[in-house]
Write a protein that holds these residues in place. Structure first.
Motif, PDB file in Angstrom:
ATOM      1  N   LYS A   1      12.510  -5.458   7.633  1.00 35.72           N
ATOM      2  CA  LYS A   1      11.870  -5.898   8.877  1.00 35.72           C
ATOM      3  C   LYS A   1      11.250  -7.290   8.703  1.00 35.72           C
ATOM      4  O   LYS A   1      11.326  -8.125   9.610  1.00 35.72           O
ATOM      5  CB  LYS A   1      10.805  -4.895   9.318  1.00 35.72           C
TER       6      LYS A   1
ATOM      7  N   ARG B   1      12.571 -10.868  10.784  1.00 38.13           N
ATOM      8  CA  ARG B   1      11.786 -11.857  11.531  1.00 38.13           C
ATOM      9  C   ARG B   1      12.170 -13.273  11.107  1.00 38.13           C
ATOM     10  O   ARG B   1      12.317 -14.169  11.942  1.00 38.13           O
ATOM     11  CB  ARG B   1      10.289 -11.609  11.328  1.00 38.13           C
TER      12      ARG B   1
ATOM     13  N   GLY C   1      15.393 -12.431  14.181  1.00 37.62           N
ATOM     14  CA  GLY C   1      15.140 -11.247  14.993  1.00 37.62           C
ATOM     15  C   GLY C   1      16.412 -10.702  15.616  1.00 37.62           C
ATOM     16  O   GLY C   1      17.516 -11.163  15.320  1.00 37.62           O
TER      17      GLY C   1
END
Length: 187
Positions: free
Chosen positions: A126, A130, A134
């Motif tokens: 995750k 970013r 994304g």
């Protein structure tokens, strides 16, 4: 004259011997463990030799740069997929290169198109997501879907996501030498 297939196989074995013990970010496995698990999962899924090799080498870019293992935590996208693609392109054809090059894009694609996928990612994935842009926009997802290597990249991505099991016993790098030879065109 030396056989380039043997030279490439020897180089791969050497890279994993020298750098494969490094941490795979904040995951609970090493770079070598991650690569071997991804290759094993691809092989068990019945993937073509080229995709098995792509799974083995998709993160070789992490082993080629000199950035710290925690670069994503420091806000740095190491662009490992681009480094891997350049390295692979000097040795393999597009059936190995492109799924590896696209495995980050496949994560972005799946985050945009598959409900629940993003939530199931590990925390380090995750964090890197970013930094990598994304989830894809609808336009980006359509462009990705149109790639002739999109399906292989998604299969590789799923192997990548599952290749993070501590102490999982799988075959070693040497066991993939015949697969590497096939992917290099040595049948």
């Amino acid at each position: 004259m030396d056989d380039p297939r043997i030279a490439t196989a020897d180089e791969i074995v050497r890279i994993f011997a020298e750098r494969g013990g490094s941490a795979y970010g904040r995951e609970a496995v090493t770079q070598r463990e991650h690569a071997l698990q991804a290759a094993y999962l691809a092989r068990e899924a019945g993937a073509a030799p080229s995709l098995v090799v792509a799974a083995l080498l998709h993160d070789v870019g992490h082993l080629l740069h000199d950035l710290p293992d925690d670069a994503p935590d420091l806000g740095v996208d190491d662009r490992h997929e681009e480094l891997a693609a350049r390295w692979l392109a000097a040795r393999f054809g597009p059936d190995v290169v492109e799924p590896a090059r696209l495995h980050v894009e496949a994560k972005r694609f799946l985050c945009a198109t598959e409900p629940g996928y993003r939530d199931a990612l590990s925390e380090p994935s995750k964090v890197s997501l970013r930094l990598q842009g994304g989830p894809m926009s609808p336009e980006e997802a359509e462009r990705f879907r149109a790639s002739p290597h999109a399906e292989a990249a998604v299969i590789l991505r799923r192997c990548d996501d599952s290749a993070k099991t501590p102490d999982l016993v799988v075959p070693g790098v040497e066991d993939y030498l015949p697969w590497i030879e096939r992917a290099l065109g040595g049948s």
